[in-house]
Write an enzyme that holds these catalytic residues in place. Sequence first.
Site, short mmCIF file in Angstrom:
data_model
loop_
_atom_site.label_atom_id
_atom_site.label_comp_id
_atom_site.label_asym_id
_atom_site.label_seq_id
_atom_site.Cartn_x
_atom_site.Cartn_y
_atom_site.Cartn_z
N CYS A 134 14.79 -19.93 -18.59
CA CYS A 134 15.28 -19.60 -17.25
C CYS A 134 16.77 -19.89 -17.11
CB CYS A 134 14.48 -20.36 -16.19
SG CYS A 134 15.02 -20.01 -14.52
N CYS A 137 17.77 -21.27 -13.65
CA CYS A 137 17.41 -22.68 -13.45
C CYS A 137 18.34 -23.60 -14.24
CB CYS A 137 15.98 -22.95 -13.91
SG CYS A 137 14.78 -21.68 -13.51
N ASP A 138 18.60 -23.26 -15.48
CA ASP A 138 19.24 -24.21 -16.41
C ASP A 138 20.65 -23.85 -16.84
OD1 ASP A 138 16.87 -25.64 -16.30
OD2 ASP A 138 16.01 -24.58 -18.01
#
Length: 314
Positions: A134, A137-138
């Site tokens: 992701c 997300c990261d």
Amino acid sequence: MILDCAIVGGGPAGLTAGLYTTRGGLENVTMFEKGMPGGQITNSSEIENYPGVIGEITGMDLMMPWPAQCQKFGLVHEMVSVTRITKDGDLFTIHKEDGKTVDAHSVIVGTGSSPRRVGFSGEDEFFGKGVSTCATCDGFFYKGKEVAVIGGGDTALEEALYLAKICSKVYLIHRRDTFRSAPNTIKRAKNTENIEFVLNSTPDEVYGDETAGVTGLRVINKDGETRDIEVPGIFTFVGNDVNNETLIQEDGSFLCDMNDQGQVIVNISMATSVPGLYATGDMRIAAPKQVVSAAGDGAVAALQAIAYVDELLN
Ligand code: FAD
Ligand code: NAP
């Protein structure tokens, strides 16, 4: 209380099914979604092909208003994981992870799909510690640093473009020299200065240590040559597996007919081989795997469920 319709999964398919069943007159409809509603598109940094939506928006932006729209017409969201769906006579039972059950006259399942693992050495060991699926997300953890992206489909190239805006450099590692991605996306990636294409290459091993996490990735090309790419972050986008676990029965068989890839066989009305059970979105056969088609499936299934319940009860 017996639900008129149980919806399992709260992605674009499940939410649209929720909107159409409730607005179409079914009284008791609950959507069982194990997390926040919205589905896998909420992990996407950009969506530019949802009709009527112009401009750069994230998957989260797109999905944000959908639950409230459904709730306005009476859809109930229960945040719980469904472990199994069974049917006895005309009645379906939804088995929840808390051990409780709920009965329903009809079921629309839209549990989508999940990111596949690539299968290189160290992938599981470093998952969440430098290996991610992701970028939204990261990606920020690697601001100003170099990262690697693995895959050659729409997801890999789109997420590489996203990461190229945050990171100093993106190595795009793909096992062939042609891509599955849309031509426009390939063009944009090729025109992005800080994306380096590492083609005809597959990841062999990710390495690092307990304290530093990932420190690099070894790839091997089609001539057997290896190359070490020293990056702290590796993003894998190599496709998805269908989430069909809720349809597996106690004896290991499936509740309805499936194909050999684990996708649910449906007709043009999203009806499965079991009356009153509909399958929608990424989990069905021949799914285009798009938000718009998942939403379309949800609407089709809902209209069918309304007619089915009406005939069953009247
Ligand atoms: P999903 O979105 O997968 O939703 C399924 C839901 O079911 C999830 O919320 C999950 O938590 C829930 N669930 C699963 N199992 C259970 C259970 N046992 N109990 C309860 N709940 C459960 N499509 C586009 O059209 N345009 C794009 O630009 C685009 N970009 C993408 C970028 C990325 C990074 C990814 C991953 C996908 C992208 N897609 C895009 C594809 C799109 O996201 C999917 O086709 C779409 O989300 C499928 O919707 P769905 O409702 O079938 O399933
Ligand atoms: P995908 O299209 O299945 O592509 C997966 C990629 O990973 C392929 O390039 C594949 O290589 C590679 N791959 C698979 N297994 C591998 C392995 N073990 N090792 C190395 N490489 C491997 O998956 P996706 O990109 O996630 O897309 C899934 C679906 O969602 C598609 O239908 C896509 O169109 C859709 N989607 C659409 C959009 C959009 O419309 N903008 C955005 C994202 C996703 P090969 O090419 O060699 O097989």
